[in-house]
Design a protein around this motif. Structure first.
Motif, mmCIF file in Angstrom:
data_model
loop_
_atom_site.group_PDB
_atom_site.id
_atom_site.type_symbol
_atom_site.label_atom_id
_atom_site.label_comp_id
_atom_site.label_asym_id
_atom_site.label_seq_id
_atom_site.Cartn_x
_atom_site.Cartn_y
_atom_site.Cartn_z
ATOM 1 N N LEU A 245 -25.364 -40.351 7.396
ATOM 2 C CA LEU A 245 -26.302 -39.314 6.971
ATOM 3 C C LEU A 245 -25.665 -37.937 7.014
ATOM 4 C CD1 LEU A 245 -29.346 -38.595 6.300
ATOM 5 C CD2 LEU A 245 -29.623 -38.252 8.761
ATOM 6 N N LEU A 246 -24.823 -37.709 8.004
ATOM 7 C CA LEU A 246 -24.193 -36.400 8.191
ATOM 8 C C LEU A 246 -22.865 -36.275 7.449
ATOM 9 C CD1 LEU A 246 -24.909 -35.948 12.020
ATOM 10 C CD2 LEU A 246 -26.172 -34.967 10.095
ATOM 11 N N GLY A 247 -22.576 -37.238 6.586
ATOM 12 C CA GLY A 247 -21.346 -37.139 5.799
ATOM 13 C C GLY A 247 -20.153 -37.777 6.473
ATOM 14 N N GLU A 248 -20.376 -38.911 7.144
ATOM 15 C CA GLU A 248 -19.308 -39.634 7.846
ATOM 16 C C GLU A 248 -18.581 -38.716 8.824
ATOM 17 O OE1 GLU A 248 -17.137 -42.682 5.388
ATOM 18 O OE2 GLU A 248 -18.062 -41.550 3.752
ATOM 19 N N THR A 249 -19.376 -37.995 9.586
ATOM 20 C CA THR A 249 -18.836 -37.028 10.537
ATOM 21 C C THR A 249 -18.000 -37.707 11.613
ATOM 22 O OG1 THR A 249 -19.480 -35.260 12.061
ATOM 23 C CG2 THR A 249 -20.908 -37.171 11.983
ATOM 24 N N LYS A 250 -17.072 -36.965 12.169
ATOM 25 C CA LYS A 250 -16.159 -37.491 13.179
ATOM 26 C C LYS A 250 -16.879 -37.720 14.504
ATOM 27 C CE LYS A 250 -11.612 -36.582 15.255
ATOM 28 N NZ LYS A 250 -10.494 -35.605 15.339
ATOM 29 N N LEU A 251 -16.494 -38.784 15.199
ATOM 30 C CA LEU A 251 -17.066 -39.099 16.504
ATOM 31 C C LEU A 251 -16.039 -38.760 17.585
ATOM 32 C CD1 LEU A 251 -19.533 -40.388 17.949
ATOM 33 C CD2 LEU A 251 -18.315 -42.561 17.849
ATOM 34 N N GLY A 265 -14.622 -41.321 33.667
ATOM 35 C CA GLY A 265 -15.154 -42.276 32.710
ATOM 36 C C GLY A 265 -15.809 -41.582 31.531
ATOM 37 N N LEU A 266 -16.172 -42.372 30.535
ATOM 38 C CA LEU A 266 -16.830 -41.847 29.348
ATOM 39 C C LEU A 266 -18.277 -41.496 29.691
ATOM 40 C CD1 LEU A 266 -16.364 -41.387 26.275
ATOM 41 C CD2 LEU A 266 -17.316 -43.666 25.929
ATOM 42 N N GLU A 267 -18.682 -40.256 29.457
ATOM 43 C CA GLU A 267 -20.039 -39.829 29.794
ATOM 44 C C GLU A 267 -20.867 -39.475 28.567
ATOM 45 O OE1 GLU A 267 -20.548 -36.858 32.750
ATOM 46 O OE2 GLU A 267 -20.038 -38.245 34.375
ATOM 47 N N TRP A 268 -20.233 -39.154 27.463
ATOM 48 C CA TRP A 268 -20.992 -38.846 26.258
ATOM 49 C C TRP A 268 -20.119 -39.024 25.017
ATOM 50 C CZ3 TRP A 268 -19.171 -34.983 29.531
ATOM 51 C CH2 TRP A 268 -18.306 -34.058 28.973
ATOM 52 N N LEU A 269 -20.779 -39.134 23.898
ATOM 53 C CA LEU A 269 -20.135 -39.108 22.595
ATOM 54 C C LEU A 269 -20.675 -37.897 21.852
ATOM 55 C CD1 LEU A 269 -20.582 -42.895 21.763
ATOM 56 C CD2 LEU A 269 -18.430 -41.797 22.407
ATOM 57 N N GLU A 270 -19.893 -37.360 20.941
ATOM 58 C CA GLU A 270 -20.313 -36.182 20.185
ATOM 59 C C GLU A 270 -20.071 -36.367 18.699
ATOM 60 O OE1 GLU A 270 -19.838 -32.389 23.242
ATOM 61 O OE2 GLU A 270 -18.299 -32.787 21.740
ATOM 62 N N LEU A 271 -21.007 -35.863 17.918
ATOM 63 C CA LEU A 271 -20.872 -35.851 16.470
ATOM 64 C C LEU A 271 -20.689 -34.414 16.008
ATOM 65 C CD1 LEU A 271 -23.746 -38.308 15.499
ATOM 66 C CD2 LEU A 271 -21.306 -38.781 15.416
ATOM 67 N N GLU A 272 -19.642 -34.178 15.261
ATOM 68 C CA GLU A 272 -19.427 -32.850 14.699
ATOM 69 C C GLU A 272 -20.323 -32.660 13.483
ATOM 70 O OE1 GLU A 272 -15.252 -32.796 13.859
ATOM 71 O OE2 GLU A 272 -14.787 -31.760 15.726
ATOM 72 N N THR A 273 -21.061 -31.573 13.442
ATOM 73 C CA THR A 273 -21.895 -31.251 12.285
ATOM 74 C C THR A 273 -21.662 -29.803 11.899
ATOM 75 O OG1 THR A 273 -23.836 -30.432 13.492
ATOM 76 C CG2 THR A 273 -23.644 -32.809 13.237
ATOM 77 N N SER A 274 -22.149 -29.440 10.732
ATOM 78 C CA SER A 274 -21.987 -28.061 10.274
ATOM 79 C C SER A 274 -22.729 -27.080 11.169
ATOM 80 C CB SER A 274 -22.490 -27.926 8.830
ATOM 81 O OG SER A 274 -23.849 -28.345 8.739
ATOM 82 N N GLY A 275 -23.774 -27.549 11.820
ATOM 83 C CA GLY A 275 -24.558 -26.678 12.696
ATOM 84 C C GLY A 275 -24.207 -26.790 14.156
ATOM 85 N N GLY A 276 -23.122 -27.485 14.479
ATOM 86 C CA GLY A 276 -22.737 -27.653 15.876
ATOM 87 C C GLY A 276 -22.419 -29.114 16.157
ATOM 88 N N ARG A 277 -22.724 -29.534 17.358
ATOM 89 C CA ARG A 277 -22.435 -30.907 17.753
ATOM 90 C C ARG A 277 -23.665 -31.583 18.317
ATOM 91 N NH1 ARG A 277 -16.414 -30.738 20.655
ATOM 92 N NH2 ARG A 277 -15.247 -30.203 18.757
ATOM 93 N N LEU A 278 -23.811 -32.864 17.984
ATOM 94 C CA LEU A 278 -24.872 -33.679 18.552
ATOM 95 C C LEU A 278 -24.266 -34.512 19.681
ATOM 96 C CD1 LEU A 278 -26.670 -35.010 15.326
ATOM 97 C CD2 LEU A 278 -27.268 -33.026 16.733
#
Length: 430
Positions: A245-251, A265-278
């Motif tokens: 939906l976000l344009g195959e944004t990087k994880l 350890g791994l605590e979160w994942l982030e999605l790069e978007t034009s308005g910031g990060r999810l």
């Protein structure tokens, strides 16, 4: 004095017993069951109970089975569905909570080809006709052509079997082997999978697994955001759909601070978007709590047959996120969840998508283990020392006050900080 010393000693031993449980040195079933009950209570207490109209479930329901015939349908029907959804209704993205692992030979093409190779091999008119209609009868190729260059995300499942069973083609992994080397991460790991036909997977934009995390009481409270197969790491269907939906944004991956030689350890994942990060919080199993909005029906359901026959208003589907799944009892995609004993699996994915987009995901960071131990020690030791000195009435009031403090802190952390604070051991230690 001696009596008080014995009571204080027993109290401190009880505290140490539950501290060991909180620190995960051992696990007790009744503590786990209480933890589940507390999670479910907090969830139900704070659910919005509102309809999210951004996400629509296209339902392979009883009505559709009655009108279109038993499932699975010929993929020419699904090819038509793609044209209706994208060309007629202008949807944003389509995700399938079903897997297409076997070839569709329902068109009868195979039998016609046998005739052309045998009885009618010298019949020029038949051969010409067969050559002309063959592309229309190759339903898998037709379906593949309709999902190509469109925002379509396929689903597949991962499993663990004594004898490995592999079918279909997996998508490219979200993270290749070795991506998390050196980090103590307990991924959900599998040795088999059931994926989609290669020509379908290669035509799709993406794909994600639809494996839930089933707790010991049989309920679905979490979904693994990443799962491991053969050393590589694959994203969930909900995460794949949001990224598409976000344009195959990087994880991106986020780790706990390891500067002092801690957990890392791994605590979160982030999605790069034009308005910031999810940000998507994950626990030690790289799973995320499902942010259920309410009971079944928190998202609009539309019968798939109504879409095929254009009986749906354009506004109901325009620019929507579409999940194709089923509520038909005979197709066996029902789950036990905290909000319903019989709950459609497709709506679990809808809740996850909504939670990611709204940034309304509850996390349980690694430091919560230490926080629970510290809180348990503070409250437990204080009560162990003070209660033997109080009158029965004052002792009861002090215990109630500690219970209110623990419960209140837990609800504040849940509602305002999006943290799932473990409190079963603290409550039992009262």
């Amino acid at each position: 004095m001696k009596k008080n010393a014995i009571l204080i000693g027993l109290g401190l031993l009880t505290v140490l017993f539950f501290v060991g449980s909180a620190a995960r040195f051992y696990q007790m079933n009744f503590v786990e069951q209480l933890s589940f009950a507390i999670h479910d209570y907090r969830l139900r207490l704070t659910m919005p109970h509102t309809l999210d109209d951004r996400i629509v479930i296209i339902d392979i329901d009883e009505k559709s089975l009655k009108e279109e015939g038993r499932w699975p349908w010929g993929r020419d029907r699904l090819a038509l569905l793609m044209d209706k959804l994208f060309d007629k209704y202008g949807v944003a993205v389509v995700g399938f909570d079903v897997v297409f692992a076997e070839k569709d030979e329902s068109s009868g093409l195979k039998e016609l080809q046998k005739l052309g190779q045998n009885q009618l091999k010298n019949d020029r008119s038949f051969q010409a006709m067969l050559s002309q209609i063959q592309p229309q009868l190759e339903y898998d190729k037709l379906f593949a052509s309709k999902i190509k260059n469109r925002n379509v995300v396929l689903g597949y499942y991962l499993t663990n079997l004594k004898e490995k069973n592999i079918s279909g083609l997996l998508p490219e992994p979200t993270f290749p082997p070795g991506s998390f080397k050196g980090h103590p991460i307990e991924f959900a790991s599998y040795n088999s999978y059931g994926a989609n036909l290669p020509e379908l997977q290669q035509a799709a934009t993406s794909a994600g697994h639809f494996n839930p995390w089933i707790d010991s009481d049989g309920r679905v409270r979490r979904v693994p955001m990443l799962a491991e197969y053969n050393g590589a790491y694959y994203e969930s269907l909900s995460l794949a759909m949001v990224r598409t939906l976000l344009g195959e944004t990087k994880l991106l991956s986020g780790y706990a601070d390891a500067q002092t030689g801690g957990y890392a350890g791994l605590e979160w994942l982030e999605l790069e978007t034009s308005g910031g990060r999810l940000k998507i919080p994950v626990d030690s199993d790289v799973a995320t709590f499902v942010p259920y909005r309410g009971e079944q029906g928190s998202f609009r359901y539309i019968s798939i047959t109504d879409v095929l026959h254009e009986r749906v208003d354009l506004a109901q589907l325009k620019d929507k996120i579409i999940l194709v799944g089923t509520t038909a009892a005979g197709l066996l995609d029902m789950r036990a969840t905290p909000v319903g004993e019989v709950y459609p699996g497709v709506e679990v994915h809808a809740n996850m998508i909504a939670g990611i987009l709204d940034q309304n995901l509850k996390g349980r960071p690694a430091y919560m283990l230490g926080a629970e131990v510290v809180w348990l020690l503070l409250i437990g030791i204080a009560l162990s020392l003070l209660l033997p000195l109080f009158t029965p009435a004052k002792a009861i009031l002090a215990s109630i006050f500690a219970l209110i403090m623990t419960t209140g802190l837990s609800l504040v952390a849940w509602q305002h900080w999006n943290i799932s604070m473990p409190m079963a051991n603290s409550l039992l230690d009262r």
